[in-house]
Write a protein that holds these residues in place. Sequence first.
Motif, PDB file in Angstrom:
ATOM      1  N   GLY A 112      81.743  13.188 115.194  1.00 20.52           N
ATOM      2  CA  GLY A 112      82.219  13.514 116.533  1.00 20.52           C
ATOM      3  C   GLY A 112      83.312  14.550 116.551  1.00 20.52           C
ATOM      4  O   GLY A 112      83.592  15.154 117.571  1.00 20.52           O
ATOM      5  N   SER A 113      83.951  14.812 115.405  1.00 23.46           N
ATOM      6  CA  SER A 113      85.071  15.744 115.417  1.00 23.46           C
ATOM      7  C   SER A 113      84.835  16.835 114.391  1.00 23.46           C
ATOM      8  O   SER A 113      84.065  16.677 113.449  1.00 23.46           O
ATOM      9  CB  SER A 113      86.361  15.016 115.053  1.00 23.46           C
ATOM     10  OG  SER A 113      86.346  14.742 113.665  1.00 23.46           O
ATOM     11  N   ARG A 114      85.525  17.956 114.583  1.00 30.13           N
ATOM     12  CA  ARG A 114      85.368  19.052 113.630  1.00 30.13           C
ATOM     13  C   ARG A 114      85.790  18.617 112.225  1.00 30.13           C
ATOM     14  O   ARG A 114      85.144  18.946 111.249  1.00 30.13           O
ATOM     15  CB  ARG A 114      86.206  20.259 114.079  1.00 30.13           C
ATOM     16  CG  ARG A 114      86.225  21.318 113.000  1.00 30.13           C
ATOM     17  CD  ARG A 114      86.730  22.642 113.469  1.00 30.13           C
ATOM     18  NE  ARG A 114      85.922  23.189 114.552  1.00 30.13           N
ATOM     19  CZ  ARG A 114      85.904  24.478 114.882  1.00 30.13           C
ATOM     20  NH1 ARG A 114      86.637  25.338 114.197  1.00 30.13           N
ATOM     21  NH2 ARG A 114      85.173  24.907 115.890  1.00 30.13           N
ATOM     22  N   TYR A 142      72.043  13.976 119.515  1.00 27.86           N
ATOM     23  CA  TYR A 142      72.962  14.768 120.343  1.00 27.86           C
ATOM     24  C   TYR A 142      72.839  14.385 121.812  1.00 27.86           C
ATOM     25  O   TYR A 142      73.829  14.191 122.508  1.00 27.86           O
ATOM     26  CB  TYR A 142      72.698  16.264 120.181  1.00 27.86           C
ATOM     27  CG  TYR A 142      73.434  17.064 121.211  1.00 27.86           C
ATOM     28  CD1 TYR A 142      74.810  17.303 121.074  1.00 27.86           C
ATOM     29  CD2 TYR A 142      72.790  17.523 122.368  1.00 27.86           C
ATOM     30  CE1 TYR A 142      75.508  17.992 122.045  1.00 27.86           C
ATOM     31  CE2 TYR A 142      73.482  18.210 123.353  1.00 27.86           C
ATOM     32  CZ  TYR A 142      74.847  18.446 123.195  1.00 27.86           C
ATOM     33  OH  TYR A 142      75.555  19.101 124.150  1.00 27.86           O
ATOM     34  N   GLY A 157      76.068  12.950 121.992  1.00 27.30           N
ATOM     35  CA  GLY A 157      76.859  14.188 121.972  1.00 27.30           C
ATOM     36  C   GLY A 157      77.449  14.489 120.611  1.00 27.30           C
ATOM     37  O   GLY A 157      78.286  15.380 120.465  1.00 27.30           O
ATOM     38  N   THR A 158      77.026  13.737 119.594  1.00 28.69           N
ATOM     39  CA  THR A 158      77.553  13.999 118.256  1.00 28.69           C
ATOM     40  C   THR A 158      76.410  14.318 117.287  1.00 28.69           C
ATOM     41  O   THR A 158      75.248  14.139 117.618  1.00 28.69           O
ATOM     42  CB  THR A 158      78.313  12.779 117.702  1.00 28.69           C
ATOM     43  OG1 THR A 158      77.377  11.701 117.643  1.00 28.69           O
ATOM     44  CG2 THR A 158      79.486  12.416 118.596  1.00 28.69           C
ATOM     45  N   LEU A 159      76.830  14.772 116.105  1.00 25.55           N
ATOM     46  CA  LEU A 159      75.844  15.142 115.090  1.00 25.55           C
ATOM     47  C   LEU A 159      75.564  13.961 114.165  1.00 25.55           C
ATOM     48  O   LEU A 159      76.486  13.433 113.537  1.00 25.55           O
ATOM     49  CB  LEU A 159      76.381  16.322 114.260  1.00 25.55           C
ATOM     50  CG  LEU A 159      75.487  16.793 113.115  1.00 25.55           C
ATOM     51  CD1 LEU A 159      74.193  17.383 113.648  1.00 25.55           C
ATOM     52  CD2 LEU A 159      76.215  17.810 112.242  1.00 25.55           C
ATOM     53  N   LYS A 211      79.893  21.775 126.729  1.00 26.52           N
ATOM     54  CA  LYS A 211      79.743  20.700 125.744  1.00 26.52           C
ATOM     55  C   LYS A 211      79.030  21.244 124.492  1.00 26.52           C
ATOM     56  O   LYS A 211      79.447  21.023 123.355  1.00 26.52           O
ATOM     57  CB  LYS A 211      78.886  19.574 126.374  1.00 26.52           C
ATOM     58  CG  LYS A 211      79.381  18.168 126.106  1.00 26.52           C
ATOM     59  CD  LYS A 211      78.486  17.144 126.805  1.00 26.52           C
ATOM     60  CE  LYS A 211      77.463  16.556 125.843  1.00 26.52           C
ATOM     61  NZ  LYS A 211      76.345  15.871 126.513  1.00 26.52           N
ATOM     62  N   THR A 219      81.281  23.569 122.224  1.00 28.13           N
ATOM     63  CA  THR A 219      82.178  22.891 121.300  1.00 28.13           C
ATOM     64  C   THR A 219      81.412  22.287 120.124  1.00 28.13           C
ATOM     65  O   THR A 219      81.786  22.437 118.960  1.00 28.13           O
ATOM     66  CB  THR A 219      82.922  21.734 122.017  1.00 28.13           C
ATOM     67  OG1 THR A 219      83.320  22.202 123.297  1.00 28.13           O
ATOM     68  CG2 THR A 219      84.108  21.278 121.207  1.00 28.13           C
ATOM     69  N   PHE A 220      80.317  21.627 120.460  1.00 28.18           N
ATOM     70  CA  PHE A 220      79.502  20.967 119.447  1.00 28.18           C
ATOM     71  C   PHE A 220      79.009  21.968 118.394  1.00 28.18           C
ATOM     72  O   PHE A 220      79.147  21.758 117.186  1.00 28.18           O
ATOM     73  CB  PHE A 220      78.313  20.307 120.158  1.00 28.18           C
ATOM     74  CG  PHE A 220      77.368  19.584 119.253  1.00 28.18           C
ATOM     75  CD1 PHE A 220      77.742  18.397 118.626  1.00 28.18           C
ATOM     76  CD2 PHE A 220      76.092  20.078 119.022  1.00 28.18           C
ATOM     77  CE1 PHE A 220      76.853  17.730 117.800  1.00 28.18           C
ATOM     78  CE2 PHE A 220      75.207  19.421 118.190  1.00 28.18           C
ATOM     79  CZ  PHE A 220      75.589  18.234 117.574  1.00 28.18           C
ATOM     80  N   ASP A 260      81.645  23.524 116.056  1.00 24.16           N
ATOM     81  CA  ASP A 260      82.018  22.605 114.974  1.00 24.16           C
ATOM     82  C   ASP A 260      81.000  22.675 113.842  1.00 24.16           C
ATOM     83  O   ASP A 260      81.351  22.726 112.665  1.00 24.16           O
ATOM     84  CB  ASP A 260      82.099  21.163 115.499  1.00 24.16           C
ATOM     85  CG  ASP A 260      83.356  20.947 116.331  1.00 24.16           C
ATOM     86  OD1 ASP A 260      84.216  21.860 116.317  1.00 24.16           O
ATOM     87  OD2 ASP A 260      83.462  19.904 116.990  1.00 24.16           O
TER      88      ASP A 260
END
Lengths: 267, 267, 223, 223, 223, 223, 223, 223
Positions: B10-12, D105, D109-111, D167, D170-171, D174
């Motif tokens: 969820g974070s870089r 995702y 919303g995450t990898l 959104k 940003t994703f 990263d």
Amino acid sequence: MSDTTNTNLGSRDAILSVFEGFRDELDDHNDRRERLIKHSRDVTNLSKKIIFLLHRIMTDDASEGSGDGGGVGVGGGGVGDRSRALKAASKGREKLREVQGMFANVRHELTGDRFWRYQRQVSPGLQEYIEALSFAHYLETGKLIGYEEVQKSLSDDQGAPYFPLPLEDYLLGLSDLTGELMRYAISAISRRGGRTKAQDVCVFVRNCRADFEVWTPYFKDLRKKQNVTSQSLEKIEDAAYAIMVRSSEYDLSPDMLDDIVARTVSF
Amino acid sequence: MSDTTNTNLGSRDAILSVFEGFRDELDDHNDRRERLIKHSRDVTNLSKKIIFLLHRIMTDDASEGSGDGGGVGVGGGGVGDRSRALKAASKGREKLREVQGMFANVRHELTGDRFWRYQRQVSPGLQEYIEALSFAHYLETGKLIGYEEVQKSLSDDQGAPYFPLPLEDYLLGLSDLTGELMRYAISAISRRGGRTKAQDVCVFVRNCRADFEVWTPYFKDLRKKQNVTSQSLEKIEDAAYAIMVRSSEYDLSPDMLDDIVARTVSF
Amino acid sequence: MDVKDLEYVNDLLEQDNELREKIKDEVAELDKKTRTMSGLLNRIHSTPAEQMPALLGQVKPVLESCRTTTAAIANVVPPTQFWRWKDMWTNSLRSAVFAATMVGYLETGTLLTLPQVRDVLGIDPQWSDRYALAAEDYLHGVISLVNELSRLAVNAVTMGNFEEPIKISTFVKDIFAGFSMLNLKNDPLRRRYDSLKYDIKKIEEVVYDVSLRKLAPSRNQAS
Amino acid sequence: MDVKDLEYVNDLLEQDNELREKIKDEVAELDKKTRTMSGLLNRIHSTPAEQMPALLGQVKPVLESCRTTTAAIANVVPPTQFWRWKDMWTNSLRSAVFAATMVGYLETGTLLTLPQVRDVLGIDPQWSDRYALAAEDYLHGVISLVNELSRLAVNAVTMGNFEEPIKISTFVKDIFAGFSMLNLKNDPLRRRYDSLKYDIKKIEEVVYDVSLRKLAPSRNQAS
Amino acid sequence: MDVKDLEYVNDLLEQDNELREKIKDEVAELDKKTRTMSGLLNRIHSTPAEQMPALLGQVKPVLESCRTTTAAIANVVPPTQFWRWKDMWTNSLRSAVFAATMVGYLETGTLLTLPQVRDVLGIDPQWSDRYALAAEDYLHGVISLVNELSRLAVNAVTMGNFEEPIKISTFVKDIFAGFSMLNLKNDPLRRRYDSLKYDIKKIEEVVYDVSLRKLAPSRNQAS
Amino acid sequence: MDVKDLEYVNDLLEQDNELREKIKDEVAELDKKTRTMSGLLNRIHSTPAEQMPALLGQVKPVLESCRTTTAAIANVVPPTQFWRWKDMWTNSLRSAVFAATMVGYLETGTLLTLPQVRDVLGIDPQWSDRYALAAEDYLHGVISLVNELSRLAVNAVTMGNFEEPIKISTFVKDIFAGFSMLNLKNDPLRRRYDSLKYDIKKIEEVVYDVSLRKLAPSRNQAS
Amino acid sequence: MDVKDLEYVNDLLEQDNELREKIKDEVAELDKKTRTMSGLLNRIHSTPAEQMPALLGQVKPVLESCRTTTAAIANVVPPTQFWRWKDMWTNSLRSAVFAATMVGYLETGTLLTLPQVRDVLGIDPQWSDRYALAAEDYLHGVISLVNELSRLAVNAVTMGNFEEPIKISTFVKDIFAGFSMLNLKNDPLRRRYDSLKYDIKKIEEVVYDVSLRKLAPSRNQAS
Amino acid sequence: MDVKDLEYVNDLLEQDNELREKIKDEVAELDKKTRTMSGLLNRIHSTPAEQMPALLGQVKPVLESCRTTTAAIANVVPPTQFWRWKDMWTNSLRSAVFAATMVGYLETGTLLTLPQVRDVLGIDPQWSDRYALAAEDYLHGVISLVNELSRLAVNAVTMGNFEEPIKISTFVKDIFAGFSMLNLKNDPLRRRYDSLKYDIKKIEEVVYDVSLRKLAPSRNQAS
Ligand SMILES: [Mn+2]
Ligand SMILES: [Mn+2]
């Protein structure tokens, strides 16, 4: 050369002993050739890693600190970019010294007339090294590194070259730089201040292409590399165009536009 | 595999730490690949030298001593040729053990699933080794070396293979042998007893070509090598033909003809 | 690129180009000489033994004149750059080695060594980083010699000289034994070395014919 | 070759051929599933946010069903031969990774991490020498995800969803930062990594448009 | 692009196409004739000396009929465009040169000169800007002649004619000496010239075989 | 081979070699000039409209100086041998056509016709058997012009000149329509013509961007 | 080889040659027509909606006239030899399919089916062993249609027609979904299908631009 | 794309795929047989004349068994689609022609005609729209026969059979004369025909060696 005697070769034994000399000489040559091929692969690999390192630092948000801004080098566009470029160049140079050390280590294999004998084996690594070196140099100074400076980087403390730098390798190494600059410009665009940076790279690569054109008749590989440069240049031009088109709808300076976007994203 | 955690990215920072793992893994892989490429070049070079050594002993007049004559192996044609073949095979095997040692040394790089991952890098050296090994084997036994025997030569004292022997490399290595046998047959012809030897090699290579034909649909490089084998075979056939034509004018046995010629030359 | 660097590169290029032109001219000279020698030496195949000295008398002055060209090339090549420009004269030099060793064989029946060939062609060992006789080129020249001797063995018999093939046979086998000691890569030298085997085979066939014609009973009475 | 050896070789060949056929059949199965998922996921570009869960509801059962196929392949491949046969399913597996991470995702919303994808696809880490998810394939799948998200950023705006591009921005940045850490060779992964830059550029343009439309004065009053 | 200029350009292109078709037709004619001659001349390898005149009697009318085709081509090619279209008939013309010189050799034992061949084929030197016999093409034809004569040397012996090889040997060596005085570039002609050596070697071996068996009456003529 | 004929042939070969060297030198001269022009014209992509006349002021003297080189080549080529040597300068001549038509476009917005280009380059139509501008070469030069204009459309916008792309679009579509009326064979020209479609597409996209944003004053002229 | 058999074989070869020439002539005719249609249809990119019917009025007679050529080819091809000669007209036929489906789209906004295209081009299903429309060729024509529509989407906006891109978007997405259900081999068709993604992306971006600026009346139709 | 049309197209593609698989299987069968025959016929080079009938006794059953496979392929191919699928078995069929004509030569010393080969392989002339023996393929098979016979001439002598080469020589020259009367295009067949010259030269040299040494009883038959 083989240590043959000066008498005619009238007997089989005489011939055999002379050819034994040839065998040693040929084996020696082949072994040295092998060593230099392996060395060249190592140099290529390390140089490629350095190029990735330079890209990495230039796109690393975390290292975006306060910087001196402005100056001759790259990154004048955004606050902190200049310092990032200097940091990249300095880290790059540190690693490049390792490569220089590798060249120093094979110096003894390339003395006298040997360098030109093994140039084809040395060449791939040498060109990749020049690509990495010139990238670091560009980030630091915004300029193309000169022939003498590359030669100096391949010399000992007394200034004696490890081997003569072939003009061809110098130019072909520099020609590869334009591909890396294209990558650099495209990644830069999505970042604050990157738009100016892309314009700078565009002008720089356009000049490289023009300068190198004159030399295409002299080096057969240069024509091919010039075509790659042309493609890279078009990619940068297209990117620069896209920036212009997007921003032209608004009556604001690029910096103000950047600010608005930044505010939206971090709502 | 990388040591990633089982939580979402969820974070870089989380992403960066995971990709750091990937970087190490890829670097590891590339470095190993490089090492194996270099290793393969070394194996190739040494194997080529062994092949030259075998040729050298087989054409070396000086070593022509008294021998046991006859026997299953090569060289049954002339007095001393059999012993020369055995000497060549034994000297060859000694050197081949060096190559086997080199394979033993990289055994740890090729454990588990790794061998098949790096097969393409190992393959060139492996094929050249098989070419040399099968040449020595042919000189000793007059036969094609079996798959299991090649695999055994690449196993430790307990019989555990350093890595599985790919069928493709085994067959392609053997296919190269026919080229060396052609060279061997052609040089043999100008020597006493060599005429019979050339006939033997002719039959042997003709059988190799027939046996291998069946497998051409399965390995894409084999078709090309079969063409080379066909050319080699034609060269041997032409040579065997020339012998027959020359000697057919006379009503004497080959041995007697040889004797007359030998007397003339050393008049 | 800033102007200074541009000029610097252009200067280097200009120098190389001039050098290349100069070497080209000298090599053309050498080339002309080796071509003349090849033409003359082609006559050995129809020259009876007693007229051979006269023929060699024509070849040797040309061979000696190579020394001037050799020196001229050596003068032009900058120190340490021998291997850089070598490709330009490799073929001509190998032809010269062939001519020298052929003359050597015809006069003495032996193989000139590399230093001897160097002497004949006037290559000073001290020039080694500008102009030298590499082992590889010497060996190529010697292979050309063997190629031509296998032709000579055939033609000598046609001219009624039955001893020559036997002489050639011994000579060539010794050379082949020498070559067998080398570890060659898959390069042109390797391919030419393989071709030697066919020359030896051809010569052996001639020896065979000559020996048996004299001593063995023939199936048909052809003559 | 003596008869025993001939038969031995033929046996080995036969075994390999049978194995290849078996794997081919299983991979065809996997391939069919990933194709279905691609077809379904292609609809995200015209599916409004509120209907997305329904669409994912169609994809997820197919995704889960991959586990069976995965297990089937793993059962067929002999121990240690993972890399030998891998090329046969590489493309299909990368498509499956794409589908899994896209669903991930859209839902969270995450990898998804590599081990998570492995779980979703039912790849047992203990099979590692028979069937595994190599880092390279995971990365290829993730790049496909980014490619598709840059399209989604554009189409979301068309459908009136102005938050999605931000959104996505940003994703994706990263992920790009992650990729920048790798040292790549000149291979397909490198070329696709280079292409990521264009996706990011495209997404940034959308973000730019969206941000400025709302807040900045336009030169022309287009709307 | 204004219409007039466009038409101008299109006219130029159109004319070229028509011209190309016309030349093609005439060359097809020439080609048919050279193919007939090749077929006939192929029989020399099984034709005993006494029947040779009869065979040549069949070839010569065809050879003479080339004059008509030659004139036809020369009529079609616009002045000054010889070099533009030359590639279209180069191969056929070289075959015609081969046929002419072969007939010349078989009849007179000598080599027809370039002007003689020109006469035989009816090429008017005044057409030089439309249709001419270039030195290069003459030489290619002569090399084909040598290739075929080395075959003839072999077959003549088979037919019991032991003097022909000796005649051929002298003839061919003379040609070879001539070629070696030419300053050839590194082009196809050069490569074919290099291949002559194999023909000469083969002929020398035939002469050797004949001499060794004392089959020919006057052996020493070989020198 | 008789000596006179041999000398005749050798003279022919020798003359060709000398001629080739002479032409090479003159073409090198022409080449240098076209390269200089390419270098200068490369700057159009970063030269604002108001500075364009100054840039053209630098190009035009070079363009005019081509007349001398043109005349020099025409002087060297023997009458009727235009098509023989043409390949040596084809590339340089096409570059010169490109430069001439680019200057023409930038000055007048129109396409120079073939005769106009001939005039600019100082090619006398009366030399047609020694040096001429073939339709094919003119067309190749024009295609290069279009390739470069599609780049200019992009870069003009970057420099804030929104009208240039619209001007270019009209100009290029006109050329394309002209080309589509030509009856081209399946040759390199055809392939390059096919590639024009990509240039046109690119220019259309630029005009689209400009029109969409109402950046150019008179949008409807684009249709 | 006995004469009768030889003549038999030669007759077979001769007949093929004649047939090939005949088909070539007819295909040249078809080719001319498709080229004319391509030229006319190229104008859709600068033709305002209201003038489109007039343009189609020019294309349709040419399209109809294809029926004659179609019949002519079908007449020449011997029964059962459709697949033998098909390669000769494949490209022209695909262009004709493109023209037919483009006219169909512009008139009705729908995709002509394979049988419909067959009707338009006058291909009688009963000729199937002499001349037919293979599924593969139909699909190639449809892909060309999509390629051209992505260009049209861009140019329509330039001409101020903001609804066309949205219409095109729906139409093309439908085709793409259709294609993705086909089981394509790894052949040229597959590669061209993959390229469709770029066209769709481009069209989506045009729709995005139009939607963002609220230029089209009913934005939500895009979904 | 409407569903019905889509299904129609997909069905067509699906059928083709199935058909291709079926044909592939049958051709694999044919291929296996021709490979077996090649393997057996390879032994002619080491089989003395008296054992030849026994060897042929092994080949002939395999040759006859080709009839079943032939019929199987003809059954699978839909009427009128011969030319569509022909490429799949061309190579195998040519090998079968080679085997048939080789057996024919060894048994009767004559060349089987095309209809005879068709009979041997069980190809019913009535299947001509599904499975036929094209003239081109027959000729390819015959060229392979000649290639192999030139090797046989050499190896027969090695086995002490001095009459075989003379028989082969007459047989092959006859075939060559036949070929030279055919009007071949510039295609692979033409190139292979050109290569026949090398085979003939080789055979002539064998006949030469045998004649020179009076090894065969009736030498003059060679002419
Ligand atoms: Mn690079
Ligand atoms: Mn080998």
